[in-house]
Scaffold this motif. Structure first.
Motif, PDB file in Angstrom:
ATOM      1  N   GLY A  61      -9.217   0.629 -13.147  1.00 12.69           N
ATOM      2  CA  GLY A  61      -7.984   1.179 -12.594  1.00 12.69           C
ATOM      3  C   GLY A  61      -8.250   2.131 -11.438  1.00 12.69           C
ATOM      4  O   GLY A  61      -7.510   2.152 -10.449  1.00 12.69           O
ATOM      5  N   TYR A  62      -9.318   2.913 -11.563  1.00 12.66           N
ATOM      6  CA  TYR A  62      -9.719   3.830 -10.486  1.00 12.66           C
ATOM      7  C   TYR A  62     -10.042   3.038  -9.219  1.00 12.66           C
ATOM      8  O   TYR A  62      -9.586   3.382  -8.108  1.00 12.66           O
ATOM      9  N   LEU A  63     -10.805   1.976  -9.371  1.00  6.77           N
ATOM     10  CA  LEU A  63     -11.191   1.150  -8.229  1.00  6.77           C
ATOM     11  C   LEU A  63      -9.969   0.505  -7.579  1.00  6.77           C
ATOM     12  O   LEU A  63      -9.836   0.500  -6.347  1.00  6.77           O
ATOM     13  N   MET A  64      -9.053  -0.026  -8.383  1.00  9.36           N
ATOM     14  CA  MET A  64      -7.861  -0.665  -7.839  1.00  9.36           C
ATOM     15  C   MET A  64      -6.955   0.349  -7.156  1.00  9.36           C
ATOM     16  O   MET A  64      -6.319   0.054  -6.131  1.00  9.36           O
ATOM     17  N   THR A  65      -6.890   1.573  -7.699  1.00  5.66           N
ATOM     18  CA  THR A  65      -6.066   2.601  -7.071  1.00  5.66           C
ATOM     19  C   THR A  65      -6.621   2.970  -5.703  1.00  5.66           C
ATOM     20  O   THR A  65      -5.860   3.150  -4.734  1.00  5.66           O
ATOM     21  N   PHE A  66      -7.934   3.099  -5.596  1.00  3.95           N
ATOM     22  CA  PHE A  66      -8.541   3.338  -4.283  1.00  3.95           C
ATOM     23  C   PHE A  66      -8.197   2.208  -3.315  1.00  3.95           C
ATOM     24  O   PHE A  66      -7.858   2.456  -2.146  1.00  3.95           O
ATOM     25  N   PHE A  67      -8.266   0.978  -3.804  1.00  5.08           N
ATOM     26  CA  PHE A  67      -7.985  -0.174  -2.954  1.00  5.08           C
ATOM     27  C   PHE A  67      -6.521  -0.182  -2.506  1.00  5.08           C
ATOM     28  O   PHE A  67      -6.217  -0.372  -1.320  1.00  5.08           O
ATOM     29  N   TYR A  68      -5.589   0.017  -3.455  1.00  5.94           N
ATOM     30  CA  TYR A  68      -4.169   0.040  -3.114  1.00  5.94           C
ATOM     31  C   TYR A  68      -3.845   1.170  -2.147  1.00  5.94           C
ATOM     32  O   TYR A  68      -3.060   0.997  -1.218  1.00  5.94           O
ATOM     33  N   THR A  69      -4.460   2.331  -2.375  1.00  6.07           N
ATOM     34  CA  THR A  69      -4.183   3.482  -1.509  1.00  6.07           C
ATOM     35  C   THR A  69      -4.689   3.237  -0.096  1.00  6.07           C
ATOM     36  O   THR A  69      -3.979   3.504   0.880  1.00  6.07           O
ATOM     37  N   GLY A  70      -5.917   2.732   0.027  1.00  8.22           N
ATOM     38  CA  GLY A  70      -6.468   2.471   1.357  1.00  8.22           C
ATOM     39  C   GLY A  70      -5.717   1.394   2.104  1.00  8.22           C
ATOM     40  O   GLY A  70      -5.286   1.599   3.251  1.00  8.22           O
ATOM     41  N   LEU A 128      -1.324  11.211   4.728  1.00  4.35           N
ATOM     42  CA  LEU A 128      -1.287  12.019   3.505  1.00  4.35           C
ATOM     43  C   LEU A 128      -0.058  11.698   2.672  1.00  4.35           C
ATOM     44  O   LEU A 128      -0.148  11.516   1.448  1.00  4.35           O
ATOM     45  N   PHE A 129       1.117  11.621   3.318  1.00  2.00           N
ATOM     46  CA  PHE A 129       2.348  11.297   2.597  1.00  2.00           C
ATOM     47  C   PHE A 129       2.237   9.941   1.896  1.00  2.00           C
ATOM     48  O   PHE A 129       2.491   9.813   0.695  1.00  2.00           O
ATOM     49  N   TYR A 130       1.876   8.925   2.672  1.00  2.00           N
ATOM     50  CA  TYR A 130       1.790   7.578   2.108  1.00  2.00           C
ATOM     51  C   TYR A 130       0.651   7.477   1.087  1.00  2.00           C
ATOM     52  O   TYR A 130       0.800   6.827   0.040  1.00  2.00           O
ATOM     53  N   GLY A 131      -0.493   8.096   1.399  1.00  2.00           N
ATOM     54  CA  GLY A 131      -1.633   8.011   0.496  1.00  2.00           C
ATOM     55  C   GLY A 131      -1.338   8.603  -0.870  1.00  2.00           C
ATOM     56  O   GLY A 131      -1.661   8.003  -1.903  1.00  2.00           O
ATOM     57  N   VAL A 132      -0.712   9.782  -0.893  1.00  2.00           N
ATOM     58  CA  VAL A 132      -0.365  10.413  -2.172  1.00  2.00           C
ATOM     59  C   VAL A 132       0.645   9.552  -2.925  1.00  2.00           C
ATOM     60  O   VAL A 132       0.578   9.413  -4.158  1.00  2.00           O
ATOM     61  N   GLY A 133       1.590   8.958  -2.191  1.00  7.06           N
ATOM     62  CA  GLY A 133       2.558   8.084  -2.833  1.00  7.06           C
ATOM     63  C   GLY A 133       1.907   6.881  -3.489  1.00  7.06           C
ATOM     64  O   GLY A 133       2.228   6.526  -4.629  1.00  7.06           O
ATOM     65  N   HIS A 134       0.973   6.249  -2.783  1.00 10.32           N
ATOM     66  CA  HIS A 134       0.256   5.107  -3.371  1.00 10.32           C
ATOM     67  C   HIS A 134      -0.615   5.552  -4.537  1.00 10.32           C
ATOM     68  O   HIS A 134      -0.718   4.838  -5.544  1.00 10.32           O
ATOM     69  N   TRP A 135      -1.260   6.692  -4.396  1.00 11.54           N
ATOM     70  CA  TRP A 135      -2.174   7.155  -5.443  1.00 11.54           C
ATOM     71  C   TRP A 135      -1.421   7.453  -6.740  1.00 11.54           C
ATOM     72  O   TRP A 135      -1.909   7.156  -7.832  1.00 11.54           O
ATOM     73  N   ASN A 136      -0.230   8.028  -6.623  1.00 14.64           N
ATOM     74  CA  ASN A 136       0.540   8.392  -7.812  1.00 14.64           C
ATOM     75  C   ASN A 136       1.462   7.284  -8.300  1.00 14.64           C
ATOM     76  O   ASN A 136       2.067   7.412  -9.367  1.00 14.64           O
ATOM     77  N   GLY A 137       1.607   6.214  -7.534  1.00 16.37           N
ATOM     78  CA  GLY A 137       2.566   5.178  -7.879  1.00 16.37           C
ATOM     79  C   GLY A 137       2.130   4.319  -9.058  1.00 16.37           C
ATOM     80  O   GLY A 137       0.957   3.979  -9.195  1.00 16.37           O
ATOM     81  N   TYR A 138       3.072   3.997  -9.902  1.00 19.50           N
ATOM     82  CA  TYR A 138       2.814   3.094 -11.030  1.00 19.50           C
ATOM     83  C   TYR A 138       3.980   2.140 -11.272  1.00 19.50           C
ATOM     84  O   TYR A 138       3.811   1.106 -11.950  1.00 19.50           O
ATOM     85  N   ARG A 161      -4.255  -7.263 -16.294  1.00 26.20           N
ATOM     86  CA  ARG A 161      -4.803  -5.928 -16.510  1.00 26.20           C
ATOM     87  C   ARG A 161      -5.893  -5.577 -15.499  1.00 26.20           C
ATOM     88  O   ARG A 161      -6.151  -4.405 -15.244  1.00 26.20           O
ATOM     89  N   LYS A 162      -6.537  -6.594 -14.911  1.00 23.29           N
ATOM     90  CA  LYS A 162      -7.565  -6.324 -13.919  1.00 23.29           C
ATOM     91  C   LYS A 162      -6.977  -5.736 -12.635  1.00 23.29           C
ATOM     92  O   LYS A 162      -7.704  -5.139 -11.837  1.00 23.29           O
ATOM     93  N   LEU A 163      -5.680  -5.906 -12.431  1.00 25.46           N
ATOM     94  CA  LEU A 163      -5.018  -5.387 -11.237  1.00 25.46           C
ATOM     95  C   LEU A 163      -4.324  -4.052 -11.482  1.00 25.46           C
ATOM     96  O   LEU A 163      -3.764  -3.478 -10.551  1.00 25.46           O
ATOM     97  N   TYR A 164      -4.374  -3.546 -12.714  1.00 23.40           N
ATOM     98  CA  TYR A 164      -3.675  -2.301 -13.052  1.00 23.40           C
ATOM     99  C   TYR A 164      -4.267  -1.122 -12.271  1.00 23.40           C
ATOM    100  O   TYR A 164      -5.494  -0.948 -12.235  1.00 23.40           O
ATOM    101  N   PRO A 165      -3.424  -0.272 -11.659  1.00 26.55           N
ATOM    102  CA  PRO A 165      -3.930   0.967 -11.057  1.00 26.55           C
ATOM    103  C   PRO A 165      -4.186   2.017 -12.131  1.00 26.55           C
ATOM    104  O   PRO A 165      -3.771   1.868 -13.291  1.00 26.55           O
ATOM    105  N   LEU A 166      -4.831   3.086 -11.737  1.00 32.63           N
ATOM    106  CA  LEU A 166      -5.206   4.124 -12.688  1.00 32.63           C
ATOM    107  C   LEU A 166      -3.985   4.746 -13.352  1.00 32.63           C
ATOM    108  O   LEU A 166      -4.009   5.057 -14.545  1.00 32.63           O
ATOM    109  N   GLN A 167      -2.898   4.943 -12.596  1.00 33.57           N
ATOM    110  CA  GLN A 167      -1.727   5.604 -13.163  1.00 33.57           C
ATOM    111  C   GLN A 167      -1.103   4.774 -14.277  1.00 33.57           C
ATOM    112  O   GLN A 167      -0.544   5.335 -15.231  1.00 33.57           O
ATOM    113  N   LEU A 168      -1.176   3.462 -14.174  1.00 30.06           N
ATOM    114  CA  LEU A 168      -0.633   2.617 -15.236  1.00 30.06           C
ATOM    115  C   LEU A 168      -1.517   2.673 -16.475  1.00 30.06           C
ATOM    116  O   LEU A 168      -1.019   2.641 -17.604  1.00 30.06           O
ATOM    117  N   VAL A 169      -2.823   2.764 -16.272  1.00 29.38           N
ATOM    118  CA  VAL A 169      -3.742   2.939 -17.405  1.00 29.38           C
ATOM    119  C   VAL A 169      -3.461   4.272 -18.094  1.00 29.38           C
ATOM    120  O   VAL A 169      -3.419   4.353 -19.328  1.00 29.38           O
TER     121      VAL A 169
END
Length: 301
Positions: free
Chosen positions: A76-85, A204-214, A224-232
């Motif tokens: 989830g950590y890895l996918m969140t980094f990917f989604y955010t970037g 920063l605005f968009y990045g924080v939004g993606h990082w916290n989004g679930y 489940r392999k695509l789940y971001p960290l926030q969903l986990v």
């Protein structure tokens, strides 16, 4: 030597009042942070019973050990980094050119486009039509469902447009055009280098939004392999609530569920720390751009 301006008694009292207010606000902000850090390294029984209210008790690193051993959390950590970037990159590619185009007075129909953008801030299709669009585009259970539906925020486009209107000298644009620069060259060679503050703010605005989004992941993803960290993390919270609300079990099963509840609690606080660290680390590097980008429009009207 600078001259010292004497302070009256009223000024001194006002300064004392200001310091008291600032100290009170600081305590309000710091307490949740200290509590979460302490809870992440404390025995879960002390945390759940309320005996640990500020500083850690019976320090244990079992929670962090479980986090580091949990493959789903790291996935989830890895996918969140990917989604955010990827998501932030797409957001900037859409937002910055759109805002600059709307800031140009020679852009034909910019008032119509601006009105259409603003209209979407008050009226939207809703969740079900949006889901149907995403489904018909074949993006369900794919990475694109996480980054394309929110490719741009109208409010951020408006903020960026104000920045371009109030910051970029019109004479500079006119001089570049007279020298033979095309609109594309003007934008890439002159406008973008001068737009570092607003680009950093939008990132920063968009990045924080993606990082916290679930929520998008909750609606569009089932793999489940695509789940971001926030969903986990959400699943961990749900597990804890289910364990605490289940009162119809006894014996060994009850002990097992109680043990899982305690572990879920200590993992919960640990994941909170782990999940917020990247944002905390990145923010100081963007802070000077953040302040400049947000305030410059208000200073120059």
């Amino acid at each position: 030597m600078g001259s010292h301006i004497p302070q009256t008694r009223t000024d001194k009292l006002f300064n004392v009042f200001v310091y008291i207010c600032i100290t009170f606000a600081l305590l309000i902000v710091l307490y949740p942070l200290i509590y979460i850090i302490s809870a992440s390294i404390s025995n879960p029984s002390y945390v759940n019973s309320g005996k640990m209210w500020l500083f850690p008790k019976d320090i244990t690193l079992e929670g962090y050990k479980l986090i580091f051993d949990n493959k789903e959390i790291w996935q989830g950590y890895l996918m969140t980094f990917f989604y955010t970037g990827l998501g932030t990159l797409i957001n900037l590619i859409v937002t910055i050119p759109a805002a600059y185009a709307l800031s140009r007075k020679d852009f034909f129909g910019r008032g119509i486009f601006t009105g259409m953008f603003i209209l979407t801030m008050f009226f939207s299709g809703g969740l079900i039509p949006t889901y149907l669009v995403v489904k018909n585009l074949g993006m369900i259970n794919t990475v694109w469902a996480m980054v394309l539906p929110n490719a741009a925020a109208v409010w951020n486009i408006i903020i960026s447009r104000v920045f371009f209107q109030s910051t970029i000298p019109k004479g500079l644009e006119e001089a570049a055009i007279i020298d033979g620069a095309s609109n594309l060259k003007l934008f890439t060679k002159i406008i973008l280098p001068l737009s570092a503050p607003i680009i950093a703010v939008m990132a920063l605005f968009y990045g924080v939004g993606h990082w916290n989004g679930y929520f998008n992941a909750l609606i569009y993803l089932s793999d489940r392999k695509l789940y971001p960290l926030q969903l986990v993390l959400r699943e961990i919270l749900v597990l804890q609530d289910m364990s605490s609300n289940n009162t119809n079990i006894t014996g060994e099963m009850a002990q097992l569920m109680h043990s899982k509840q305690q572990l879920a609690a200590i993992i919960k606080y640990g994941v909170m720390i782990v999940s917020t660290l990247p944002v905390i680390i990145v923010y100081p590097f963007l802070q000077r751009y953040f302040v400049k980008g947000v305030m410059i429009g208000s200073l120059k009207g």
